[in-house]
Design a protein around this motif. Structure first.
Motif, PDB file in Angstrom:
ATOM      1  N   LEU A   1       0.843  -1.487  -0.203  1.00 19.38           N
ATOM      2  CA  LEU A   1      -0.056   0.121  -0.070  1.00 19.38           C
ATOM      3  C   LEU A   1       0.890   1.390   0.144  1.00 19.38           C
ATOM      4  CD1 LEU A   1      -3.009  -1.021   2.551  1.00 19.38           C
ATOM      5  CD2 LEU A   1      -2.717  -1.289  -0.239  1.00 19.38           C
ATOM      6  N   ALA A   2       2.196   1.100   0.737  1.00 16.22           N
ATOM      7  CA  ALA A   2       2.952   2.522   0.472  1.00 16.22           C
ATOM      8  C   ALA A   2       3.365   2.569  -0.781  1.00 16.22           C
ATOM      9  CB  ALA A   2       3.961   2.261   1.541  1.00 16.22           C
ATOM     10  N   ASN A   3       3.425   1.540  -1.418  1.00 16.79           N
ATOM     11  CA  ASN A   3       3.853   1.885  -2.692  1.00 16.79           C
ATOM     12  C   ASN A   3       2.916   1.636  -4.261  1.00 16.79           C
ATOM     13  OD1 ASN A   3       7.109   1.916  -2.681  1.00 16.79           O
ATOM     14  ND2 ASN A   3       6.493   0.234  -1.274  1.00 16.79           N
ATOM     15  N   ALA A   4       1.621   1.841  -3.468  1.00 11.12           N
ATOM     16  CA  ALA A   4       0.455   1.820  -4.571  1.00 11.12           C
ATOM     17  C   ALA A   4       0.506   2.858  -5.501  1.00 11.12           C
ATOM     18  CB  ALA A   4      -0.780   1.989  -3.830  1.00 11.12           C
ATOM     19  N   LYS A   5       0.332   2.304  -6.706  1.00  7.54           N
ATOM     20  CA  LYS A   5       0.513   3.173  -8.031  1.00  7.54           C
ATOM     21  C   LYS A   5      -1.050   4.112  -8.253  1.00  7.54           C
ATOM     22  CE  LYS A   5       2.026   3.480 -12.645  1.00  7.54           C
ATOM     23  NZ  LYS A   5       2.928   2.846 -13.739  1.00  7.54           N
ATOM     24  N   GLU A   6      -0.974   5.376  -8.359  1.00  4.63           N
ATOM     25  CA  GLU A   6      -2.266   6.022  -8.500  1.00  4.63           C
ATOM     26  C   GLU A   6      -2.759   5.821  -9.996  1.00  4.63           C
ATOM     27  OE1 GLU A   6      -4.082   8.069  -6.293  1.00  4.63           O
ATOM     28  OE2 GLU A   6      -3.128   6.979  -4.746  1.00  4.63           O
ATOM     29  N   THR A   7      -3.122   4.790 -10.219  1.00  6.46           N
ATOM     30  CA  THR A   7      -3.719   4.669 -11.804  1.00  6.46           C
ATOM     31  C   THR A   7      -5.028   3.191 -11.434  1.00  6.46           C
ATOM     32  OG1 THR A   7      -2.981   3.909 -13.783  1.00  6.46           O
ATOM     33  CG2 THR A   7      -2.351   2.682 -11.959  1.00  6.46           C
ATOM     34  N   PHE A   8      -5.917   3.395 -12.673  1.00  7.79           N
ATOM     35  CA  PHE A   8      -6.701   2.482 -12.919  1.00  7.79           C
ATOM     36  C   PHE A   8      -6.177   1.505 -14.293  1.00  7.79           C
ATOM     37  CE2 PHE A   8     -10.988   0.452 -13.888  1.00  7.79           C
ATOM     38  CZ  PHE A   8     -11.188   0.103 -12.467  1.00  7.79           C
ATOM     39  N   GLU A   9      -4.995   1.818 -14.673  1.00  7.02           N
ATOM     40  CA  GLU A   9      -4.648   0.963 -15.938  1.00  7.02           C
ATOM     41  C   GLU A   9      -4.408  -0.353 -15.452  1.00  7.02           C
ATOM     42  OE1 GLU A   9      -0.571   1.380 -19.023  1.00  7.02           O
ATOM     43  OE2 GLU A   9      -0.806   2.551 -17.184  1.00  7.02           O
ATOM     44  N   GLY A  10      -5.037  -0.901 -16.690  1.00  6.06           N
ATOM     45  CA  GLY A  10      -4.967  -2.705 -16.452  1.00  6.06           C
ATOM     46  C   GLY A  10      -5.925  -3.158 -15.368  1.00  6.06           C
ATOM     47  N   ARG A  11      -6.718  -2.225 -14.874  1.00  3.63           N
ATOM     48  CA  ARG A  11      -7.708  -2.851 -13.917  1.00  3.63           C
ATOM     49  C   ARG A  11      -9.136  -2.926 -14.712  1.00  3.63           C
ATOM     50  NH1 ARG A  11      -2.733  -1.209 -12.048  1.00  3.63           N
ATOM     51  NH2 ARG A  11      -2.504  -1.412  -9.976  1.00  3.63           N
ATOM     52  N   LYS A  12     -10.264  -3.403 -13.967  1.00  3.82           N
ATOM     53  CA  LYS A  12     -11.457  -3.679 -14.649  1.00  3.82           C
ATOM     54  C   LYS A  12     -12.530  -2.907 -13.730  1.00  3.82           C
ATOM     55  CE  LYS A  12     -12.063  -7.369 -17.101  1.00  3.82           C
ATOM     56  NZ  LYS A  12     -12.146  -8.704 -17.584  1.00  3.82           N
ATOM     57  N   LEU A  13     -13.605  -2.508 -14.571  1.00  4.95           N
ATOM     58  CA  LEU A  13     -14.716  -1.812 -13.799  1.00  4.95           C
ATOM     59  C   LEU A  13     -15.954  -2.724 -14.492  1.00  4.95           C
ATOM     60  CD1 LEU A  13     -16.319   0.236 -12.344  1.00  4.95           C
ATOM     61  CD2 LEU A  13     -16.789   1.457 -14.504  1.00  4.95           C
ATOM     62  N   GLY A  14     -16.711  -3.221 -13.442  1.00  2.00           N
ATOM     63  CA  GLY A  14     -17.997  -4.174 -13.461  1.00  2.00           C
ATOM     64  C   GLY A  14     -19.246  -3.069 -13.429  1.00  2.00           C
ATOM     65  N   VAL A  15     -19.940  -3.056 -14.560  1.00  2.00           N
ATOM     66  CA  VAL A  15     -21.025  -2.047 -14.304  1.00  2.00           C
ATOM     67  C   VAL A  15     -22.330  -3.056 -14.533  1.00  2.00           C
ATOM     68  CG1 VAL A  15     -22.395   0.016 -15.536  1.00  2.00           C
ATOM     69  CG2 VAL A  15     -19.825  -0.276 -15.772  1.00  2.00           C
ATOM     70  N   LEU A  16     -23.088  -3.113 -13.366  1.00  2.00           N
ATOM     71  CA  LEU A  16     -24.398  -3.659 -13.178  1.00  2.00           C
ATOM     72  C   LEU A  16     -25.586  -2.766 -13.972  1.00  2.00           C
ATOM     73  CD1 LEU A  16     -26.080  -6.127 -12.435  1.00  2.00           C
ATOM     74  CD2 LEU A  16     -26.156  -5.122  -9.997  1.00  2.00           C
ATOM     75  N   VAL A  17     -26.061  -3.337 -14.967  1.00  2.00           N
ATOM     76  CA  VAL A  17     -27.044  -2.324 -15.649  1.00  2.00           C
ATOM     77  C   VAL A  17     -28.312  -2.863 -15.425  1.00  2.00           C
ATOM     78  CG1 VAL A  17     -27.820  -1.324 -17.732  1.00  2.00           C
ATOM     79  CG2 VAL A  17     -25.174  -1.669 -17.493  1.00  2.00           C
ATOM     80  N   GLY A  18     -29.298  -2.056 -14.997  1.00  2.00           N
ATOM     81  CA  GLY A  18     -30.654  -2.425 -14.947  1.00  2.00           C
ATOM     82  C   GLY A  18     -31.683  -2.006 -15.921  1.00  2.00           C
ATOM     83  N   ASP A  19     -32.911  -2.461 -16.090  1.00  2.00           N
ATOM     84  CA  ASP A  19     -33.667  -1.727 -16.964  1.00  2.00           C
ATOM     85  C   ASP A  19     -34.076  -0.230 -16.871  1.00  2.00           C
ATOM     86  OD1 ASP A  19     -34.140  -4.292 -18.377  1.00  2.00           O
ATOM     87  OD2 ASP A  19     -35.762  -4.990 -17.266  1.00  2.00           O
TER      88      ASP A  19
END
Length: 707
Positions: free
Chosen positions: A550-568
């Motif tokens: 955590l002390a070396n965490a990189k401030e990025t969302f590169e290479g990560r994945k967002l899951g979007v739950l979509v409703g009607d």
């Protein structure tokens, strides 16, 4: 039975339309025509190239008679099937790999004559295999375990195998204890379980009786043992090696791999659920990234130090249970490795690849690390057992890319034809311009280290401090990481039935840190035992920021994945903005709905889903969002999997986006009144932009789960 005729003596490459018609006539209307070679299909053959007439029926005496021994097609097919599995690795059986290239930054000729580091910009082909250690081939990816990080460099002076782990230290100091370590952590022989776990009596019995394991168990109980991805974990050569320059001068060296995407792990509850939802999570992640062109990268760095430093260092540099703190010897970046190609065949490459620590090119040599010396013997012996022949180096994944010349001949699986009368050296037949000859100093010349002393079985007193660096690791962790370590020890030791094992392990940990031991004892509801005797006094060490994820965490969302739950009833614009924003940030988006057929949007169109929510829990994503309309919100609230999707994301400290009428789902998920500043609206363009920016930050580690 009709006999097919051919118009040429050569085996046919493709069946003609006429011959295909004859085949159909031969088999009748019930024949399995998909097995037959048509106009655009190659003919099926045996392994020796003989065209196969019929691959669906064995050769019989009469329609219902016995199968004939003369059916060579059947015998070859069954013979190959019976032998298509080689013995799996005793350790590191569960693995996955890919091809890549290493590019050197600058010449290291001041340190080593190794050609891989000779010039700036030099590129060397590589193959990497990542793995867990304890589990069998069919085990799951997210076990709490060490990860193997083995790299084969196909250098122009022979293969270099840097066979390391994602943790820079190891459980033992001497290879003679390796069989005992592995036997202790494997499934217990009287019952055949647990699989791929260290949470059982025999492992902790061994660890508690071998105090040298203490440092490693701190790393093992940390988040390092449950990485988010192969792409987001470090790698280490573990041992101290030597660099040798052109003059034969030596410096010690340790090798480090650092992921460009930064380090990231999951929490334990996530790991447990990921193993149920997708036991191939790590291998799927690597495969998907490479095939999408999002090539993973690691920077290779070295810690280089001389004998003077080694003599003054508080710990023995030959002790594989110790590190060299980066504050004392900074890591020098020397090159970049990019994995850019998946394998064509998992068995031929990932399973048959043979790594051996003794494979080092000129300019790289060994130290007297007793664990490394033992590995140099063990790996060759292992490959002979697994791959069945001394000729395993001829398998394509193992074959050097440089010229090979020797007088080794014959043997099982020999695939090359080696001409000439003489198969020995020296000889007078091959001549100076034909057969291989010794090259003298141009070859691999080992460092002429002085050796003295009587022969005996002994452990150096310089290896006796088992707790000081374990303490340094503990005090270098953030509060969140320390909580995870305590929880891991409590869980693992809680799986031990024998009270004495738990007591002995906690007694050892009192030598590391009183608070650590007390918290574990409290978690186990046991009396705090007296500290175990220490073989050496504690050396005061300073915290090292390099030891914390955590002390070396990189401030990025590169290479990560967002899951979007979509409703009607969700708006297409909200989903589109999130997708574009995340992709611009270097991440990816998966759309999830109640059914894989998708959701009906506010404009009446259908948005197809990548997953149904029942098969895509939030543990598979780095962050989540819920986007729905008035009717869709209530419908999602009625879905147990949708409720779990949101509850788990909150419980796992993830950033959450919400758009539309999500109140019913929030209430059904038990989160009424609990949403915090990491639960953000994403309905408008400005809100979506702020949400994507927040994704680059850390999880909401201070989130209250009990309010």
């Amino acid at each position: 039975m009709a006999t097919k005729k051919t118009t040429t003596a050569k085996p046919r490459a493709k069946a003609t339309t006429a011959s295909a018609a004859k085949d159909r006539e031969h088999l009748g209307t019930g024949g399995e025509l998909h097995q037959l070679a048509g106009v655009d299909s190659p003919a099926l053959t045996t392994a020796h190239g003989h065209p196969v007439e019929d691959d669906n029926n064995s050769l019989r005496a009469g329609d219902r008679g016995p199968t004939l021994l003369s059916d060579h097609v059947l015998r070859e097919k069954i013979f190959h099937f019976d032998h298509e599995r080689i013995p799996e690795r005793v350790v590191h059986a569960r693995g996955y790999g890919a091809h890549g290239v290493f590019e050197n930054y600058e010449s290291l000729s001041d340190l080593t004559r190794a050609s891989v580091f000779a010039t700036a910009g030099k590129k060397t082909e590589t193959f990497v295999r990542f793995s867990t250690v304890a589990g069998n081939l069919g085990s799951f990816d997210l076990a709490r375990d060490v990860r193997g990080f083995a790299t084969k460099f196909y250098t122009d002076e022979g293969n270099w195998d840097l066979v390391g782990n994602n943790i820079p230290v190891f459980f033992i100091q001497d290879a003679v204890k390796f069989p005992d370590l592995v036997h202790s952590v494997k499934e217990e022989p009287d019952r055949g379980f647990p699989q791929a776990q260290s949470a059982h009596d025999t492992f902790w019995d061994f660890a508690s009786l071998m105090p040298e394991s203490t440092h490693m168990t701190l790393w093992q109980m940390s988040d390092r043992a449950i990485p988010r991805s192969f792409r987001m974990m470090q790698g280490f050569g573990v041992h101290t090696f030597r660099f040798l320059d052109a003059a034969g001068a030596s410096t010690f060296v340790k090798f480090h791999w650092t992921p460009v995407l930064g380090m990231q792990s999951v929490v334990w509850n996530e790991a447990v659920k990921i193993n149920g939802a997708d036991p191939d999570f790590h291998r799927r992640d690597l495969f998907d990234a490479i095939t999408a062109g999002d090539f993973p990268q690691w920077e290779l760095g070295v810690q280089v130090f001389d004998d003077a430093f080694a003599d003054e260092f508080d710990f023995d540099v030959l002790d594989a249970t110790k590190i060299i703190p980066e504050e004392l010897v900074p890591v020098r970046p020397v090159g970049m490795m990019t994995l850019n190609r998946v394998v064509d065949n998992v068995f031929a490459e990932i399973e048959q690849v043979a790594f051996m620590t003794q494979n080092v090119p000129p300019g790289i040599d060994f130290s007297n690390d007793p664990l490394l010396q033992g590995r140099n013997f063990s790996y060759l012996d292992t490959q002979l057992k697994r791959l069945g022949s001394t000729n395993f180096s001829q398998l394509p994944v193992n074959a050097p890319r440089c010229p090979v010349a020797h007088f080794q001949r014959d043997g099982h699986m020999q695939t090359s034809t080696q001409p000439g009368r003489a198969a020995y050296e020296p000889n007078s037949f091959t001549g100076a311009d034909r057969g291989p000859r010794e090259v003298g100093p141009e070859g691999h010349v080992p460092f002429p280290a002085p050796v003295e002393g009587v022969t005996r079985r002994v452990r150096s007193e310089s290896f006796a401090d088992h707790y000081s660096q374990a303490r340094q690791f503990w005090i270098s962790q953030t509060d969140v990481e320390q909580d995870h370590i305590v929880d891991a020890y409590v869980f693992e030791l809680g799986k031990c039935d024998v009270l004495a094992i738990r007591q002995r392990m906690v007694a050892n940990l009192r030598n590391v840190d009183e608070t650590l031991a007390t918290r574990i004892a409290d978690g186990l509801r046991m009396r705090l035992p007296d500290p175990s005797p220490a073989a050496a006094p504690l050396v005061e060490t300073e915290p090292s920021a390099a030891l914390s994820i955590l002390a070396n965490a990189k401030e990025t969302f590169e290479g990560r994945k967002l899951g979007v739950l979509v409703g009607d009833g969700a708006t297409a614009a909200a989903v589109s903005r999130l997708t574009k924003g995340v992709e611009k940030a270097g991440g990816t988006v998966d759309v999830i709905a109640v059914a894989v057929g998708g959701a009906t949007l506010s404009d009446g169109s259908t948005l197809e889903a990548d997953h149904a929510v029942a098969g895509a829990p939030s543990v598979l994503f780095d962050a989540v969002a819920v986007v729905t309309g008035p009717d869709g919100g209530s419908a999602l609230a009625d879905e147990p999997a949708a409720r779990d999707f949101l509850t788990d994301a909150f419980t796992h400290f993830k950033v959450i986006g919400l758009a539309g009428d999500t109140d019913a789902l929030v209430a059904a998920a038990g989160l009424d009144g609990k949403l915090d500043d990491a639960c953000l609206p994403v309905g408008t363009a400005a809100e979506g932009k702020a949400f994507v920016a927040r994704l680059a930050g850390p999880r909401k580690w201070d989130r209250s789960l009990t309010a």
